[in-house]
Design a protein around this motif. Structure first.
Motif, PDB file in Angstrom:
ATOM      1  N   TYR A  62       0.870  -1.181   0.000  1.00 10.42           N
ATOM      2  CA  TYR A  62       0.000   0.000   0.000  1.00 10.42           C
ATOM      3  C   TYR A  62       0.909   1.234   0.000  1.00 10.42           C
ATOM      4  O   TYR A  62       1.833   1.313   0.809  1.00 10.42           O
ATOM      5  CB  TYR A  62      -0.881   0.045   1.243  1.00 10.42           C
ATOM      6  N   LEU A  65      -6.422   1.359   4.655  1.00 13.59           N
ATOM      7  CA  LEU A  65      -7.659   1.347   5.424  1.00 13.59           C
ATOM      8  C   LEU A  65      -8.877   1.019   4.563  1.00 13.59           C
ATOM      9  O   LEU A  65      -9.916   0.603   5.080  1.00 13.59           O
ATOM     10  CB  LEU A  65      -7.859   2.694   6.128  1.00 13.59           C
ATOM     11  N   ALA A  66      -8.763   1.178   3.250  1.00 12.86           N
ATOM     12  CA  ALA A  66      -9.874   0.850   2.354  1.00 12.86           C
ATOM     13  C   ALA A  66      -9.952  -0.643   2.058  1.00 12.86           C
ATOM     14  O   ALA A  66     -10.978  -1.129   1.582  1.00 12.86           O
ATOM     15  CB  ALA A  66      -9.730   1.627   1.040  1.00 12.86           C
ATOM     16  N   ASP A  67      -8.873  -1.368   2.352  1.00  2.61           N
ATOM     17  CA  ASP A  67      -8.862  -2.814   2.114  1.00  2.61           C
ATOM     18  C   ASP A  67      -9.733  -3.489   3.169  1.00  2.61           C
ATOM     19  O   ASP A  67      -9.464  -3.387   4.367  1.00  2.61           O
ATOM     20  CB  ASP A  67      -7.431  -3.347   2.186  1.00  2.61           C
ATOM     21  N   GLU A  68     -10.773  -4.172   2.725  1.00  2.00           N
ATOM     22  CA  GLU A  68     -11.723  -4.788   3.660  1.00  2.00           C
ATOM     23  C   GLU A  68     -11.152  -6.026   4.344  1.00  2.00           C
ATOM     24  O   GLU A  68     -11.649  -6.434   5.393  1.00  2.00           O
ATOM     25  CB  GLU A  68     -13.015  -5.146   2.922  1.00  2.00           C
ATOM     26  N   LYS A  69     -10.135  -6.636   3.755  1.00  2.00           N
ATOM     27  CA  LYS A  69      -9.525  -7.812   4.374  1.00  2.00           C
ATOM     28  C   LYS A  69      -8.294  -7.365   5.150  1.00  2.00           C
ATOM     29  O   LYS A  69      -7.291  -6.968   4.556  1.00  2.00           O
ATOM     30  CB  LYS A  69      -9.129  -8.847   3.320  1.00  2.00           C
ATOM     31  N   PRO A  70      -8.321  -7.382   6.463  1.00  2.00           N
ATOM     32  CA  PRO A  70      -7.203  -6.856   7.257  1.00  2.00           C
ATOM     33  C   PRO A  70      -5.939  -7.698   7.126  1.00  2.00           C
ATOM     34  O   PRO A  70      -5.994  -8.897   6.817  1.00  2.00           O
ATOM     35  CB  PRO A  70      -7.745  -6.885   8.691  1.00  2.00           C
ATOM     36  N   ARG A  90     -11.212  -0.268  15.011  1.00  2.00           N
ATOM     37  CA  ARG A  90     -11.843  -1.418  14.343  1.00  2.00           C
ATOM     38  C   ARG A  90     -11.618  -2.722  15.105  1.00  2.00           C
ATOM     39  O   ARG A  90     -12.091  -3.772  14.703  1.00  2.00           O
ATOM     40  CB  ARG A  90     -11.293  -1.559  12.922  1.00  2.00           C
ATOM     41  N   LEU A 133      -9.018  -4.550  15.310  1.00  2.00           N
ATOM     42  CA  LEU A 133      -8.304  -5.542  14.512  1.00  2.00           C
ATOM     43  C   LEU A 133      -7.115  -6.079  15.306  1.00  2.00           C
ATOM     44  O   LEU A 133      -6.506  -5.370  16.103  1.00  2.00           O
ATOM     45  CB  LEU A 133      -7.826  -4.921  13.203  1.00  2.00           C
ATOM     46  N   SER A 162     -13.982 -19.946   5.011  1.00  2.00           N
ATOM     47  CA  SER A 162     -13.911 -18.937   6.060  1.00  2.00           C
ATOM     48  C   SER A 162     -13.206 -19.486   7.293  1.00  2.00           C
ATOM     49  O   SER A 162     -12.393 -18.799   7.923  1.00  2.00           O
ATOM     50  CB  SER A 162     -15.324 -18.472   6.425  1.00  2.00           C
TER      51      SER A 162
END
Length: 238
Positions: free
Chosen positions: A36, A43-48, A73, A75, A171
């Motif tokens: 990045y 921060l826009a990436d939904e998968k941490p 968040r 995380l 998942s």
């Protein structure tokens, strides 16, 4: 496992990516490395990320702002701060920082930081809901010997008990971030600490003194053999 590199200097990002990829290859890890070049992109990436190399001066935002956003968040990202500026140390230490690396960073220090980060992931845990007892359990990842999917259920084996889950296997596998987990078959994930015997078409696991045979898919044999050899600290000679 997802390893992120967030730095607004593209050349540094590329160089660090090469070093991280070298570590991933040396440890035979199943890891994705993502770069990045701004805090906003991260921060826009939904998968941490599971592990994150974070610069403190990113152009659009500061590393401290990124750390605050990750905290909000909730995380569990393991953060390795990489910066040329010591002035951020005090504020950064208010967050869950595993290492503070001052630029320029030698490969040896990056490897050592990654080894520590992976060891922290290996001590992680998950919370599951067992269909049989209708109760929630907190399981340390190291307790899980094997997981398999059949008849739209997931069977999670430990030395003391078998748990029955109803959720997507993809998942569930993504939650098993410890480096000692390996996919032997599309329907199986195994903890290499419990491998008793490794054969070409199957592995034998020790589950509380009982043996369990797990098939090895033809397209996974080479990668699993390499990963298991690295796990044992040996050459790929299995």
């Amino acid at each position: 496992m997802k390893i992120g590199i967030c730095d607004d200097i593209r050349d540094f990002c590329d160089a660090l990516e090469r070093t991280v990829q070298a570590f991933v290859a040396s440890e035979a890890l199943d890891a994705q490395v993502v770069k990045y070049t701004s805090g906003a992109a991260l921060l826009a990436d939904e998968k941490p990320c599971d592990i994150l190399f974070l610069d403190m001066e990113l152009g659009d935002v500061t590393g401290i702002e990124v750390l605050e956003a990750l905290k909000q968040r909730r995380l569990k990202t393991i953060v390795l701060v990489v910066t040329a500026y010591a002035k951020y140390i005090d504020n950064a230490l208010d967050y869950n920082i595993l290492r503070y690396l001052k630029k320029p960073v030698e490969q040896e220090r990056i490897f050592a930081a990654l080894k520590k980060a992976v060891s922290v992931l290996n001590e992680d845990y998950i919370v599951i809901y067992d269909l049989k007892t209708k109760a929630k359990y907190k399981l340390a990842l190291r307790e899980i010997i094997c997981a398999e999917t059949k008849l739209r259920k997931i069977y999670v084996y430990t030395a003391e008990q078998t748990y029955y889950l109803k959720e997507g296997f993809k998942s569930f596998k993504s939650a098993l971030k410890a480096s000692y987990f390996a996919e032997a078959h599309y329907s199986y994930v195994v903890n290499m600490n419990y491998i008793k015997c490794f054969k070409r078409m199957q592995i034998v696991l020790d589950i509380g003194g009982q043996e369990k045979n797990v098939p090895v898919s033809g397209d996974k044999q080479a990668q699993l053999r390499k990963k298991y050899a690295a796990f044992l600290g040996e050459d790929d000679a299995i």
